[in-house]
Design an enzyme around this catalytic site. Sequence first.
Site, PDB file in Angstrom:
ATOM      1  N   LYS A 149       0.845  -1.194   0.000  1.00  0.00           N
ATOM      2  CA  LYS A 149       0.000   0.000   0.000  1.00  0.00           C
ATOM      3  C   LYS A 149       0.879   1.241   0.000  1.00  0.00           C
ATOM      4  O   LYS A 149       1.677   1.452   0.909  1.00  0.00           O
ATOM      5  CB  LYS A 149      -0.913   0.002   1.230  1.00  0.00           C
ATOM      6  CG  LYS A 149      -1.887  -1.167   1.266  1.00  0.00           C
ATOM      7  CD  LYS A 149      -2.765  -1.125   2.508  1.00  0.00           C
ATOM      8  CE  LYS A 149      -3.748  -2.289   2.524  1.00  0.00           C
ATOM      9  NZ  LYS A 149      -4.612  -2.260   3.728  1.00  0.00           N
ATOM     10  N   ARG A 213      17.198  -2.354  -8.705  1.00  0.00           N
ATOM     11  CA  ARG A 213      15.866  -2.288  -9.311  1.00  0.00           C
ATOM     12  C   ARG A 213      15.961  -2.435 -10.829  1.00  0.00           C
ATOM     13  O   ARG A 213      15.097  -3.037 -11.468  1.00  0.00           O
ATOM     14  CB  ARG A 213      15.204  -0.961  -8.941  1.00  0.00           C
ATOM     15  CG  ARG A 213      13.708  -0.913  -9.206  1.00  0.00           C
ATOM     16  CD  ARG A 213      13.108   0.284  -8.496  1.00  0.00           C
ATOM     17  NE  ARG A 213      11.655   0.289  -8.582  1.00  0.00           N
ATOM     18  CZ  ARG A 213      10.943   1.171  -9.260  1.00  0.00           C
ATOM     19  NH1 ARG A 213      11.552   2.133  -9.928  1.00  0.00           N
ATOM     20  NH2 ARG A 213       9.628   1.119  -9.266  1.00  0.00           N
ATOM     21  N   TYR A 245      14.600   0.799 -21.916  1.00  0.00           N
ATOM     22  CA  TYR A 245      14.906  -0.631 -21.830  1.00  0.00           C
ATOM     23  C   TYR A 245      14.263  -1.429 -22.968  1.00  0.00           C
ATOM     24  O   TYR A 245      14.640  -2.576 -23.209  1.00  0.00           O
ATOM     25  CB  TYR A 245      14.427  -1.195 -20.489  1.00  0.00           C
ATOM     26  CG  TYR A 245      15.056  -0.532 -19.296  1.00  0.00           C
ATOM     27  CD1 TYR A 245      16.382  -0.797 -18.948  1.00  0.00           C
ATOM     28  CD2 TYR A 245      14.337   0.377 -18.526  1.00  0.00           C
ATOM     29  CE1 TYR A 245      16.963  -0.179 -17.855  1.00  0.00           C
ATOM     30  CE2 TYR A 245      14.913   1.003 -17.429  1.00  0.00           C
ATOM     31  CZ  TYR A 245      16.228   0.717 -17.100  1.00  0.00           C
ATOM     32  OH  TYR A 245      16.810   1.341 -16.022  1.00  0.00           O
TER      33      TYR A 245
END
Length: 248
Positions: A149, A213, A245
Amino acid sequence: MKSYIEPFIASKALSQNSQKAYRYDLQQFCQLVGERVNQDKLLLYQNSIANLSLSAKKRKLSTANQFLYYLYQIKYLNSYFRLTDTMKVMRTEKQQAAIINTDIFYQKTPFVWGQLISLLILELGLTPSEVAGIEVANLDLSFQMLTLKTKKGVRVLPLSQILIPFLEQQLVGKEVYLFEHRGIPFSRQWFFNHLKTFVRSIGYEGLTAQKLREQFILKEKLAGKSIIELSDILGLKSPVTLEKYYKS
C-alpha cells in the site's frame, strides 16, 4: 571526495609548484561540488570561474577534468563527467546495464538486514521507500503474497519460494513493519547503510538500490513482460521511464 585529492596528485609526476596549484584548484572544486557529482553542481562550479581570465579557466578546467577522470577510473564515480572548453557539462553514461549473476545475494551472510533489502528489490522491483513501508499484516507467506500500500495505490505482488525463508527469519518479533524497532520504521539512512554494507561484503560495492531495481526490470523484460505489464508491476503512473529498456 576531498580524500582523493592527495592520491590523485601522487599519481602524477608534478613539480612542487604544480602540486600546490592542483591542490588549491581541487580543494575549491570539491568545496563547491561536494561529495556527490552531478550536472547541477558542475554548472555551479562553471559559474564560479566564469569571470576568471582565459588562462585561469583553462587551468582549472583541465585540473578538474583530470580529477573527474581519475575518480571515474577508480570507480568512485559511476559515470564520466567532463567540463569542456566551451563551458558545457558533458555526461557520458557507461554501457547499457547488463544482467548480473545474483546467486551470491542468496548465500548465508552476517549482514541479514542488507541482504533482505537487496532481495526485495531484486525479486520485486521495490524502491527503498516501498521496502520501508512493508507492514507485517500485509505479508501472507502461506499464499506467498505481499500487499503493498502506497500513495500511488495498492499492488498485490507474488513472493517467490526462495524469498520466503528470508522473510520468515526477519518477521520474528515484529509489531507493525518488517523493518522496525518497537513498531517504528527505520530511517532512510539506516536502509542505505545496511544495503551498502551488504553489497560491499559480496564484492558489489557501488551497486545501489536503483541499480538493483534495474536488474529486476532487465530480468522481467527478458522473461517476456511487456512495457505496460512491467509498468503496472512497478506501480508507475506511466511507462515512459521504461522506454529506454525496450528500445531495439
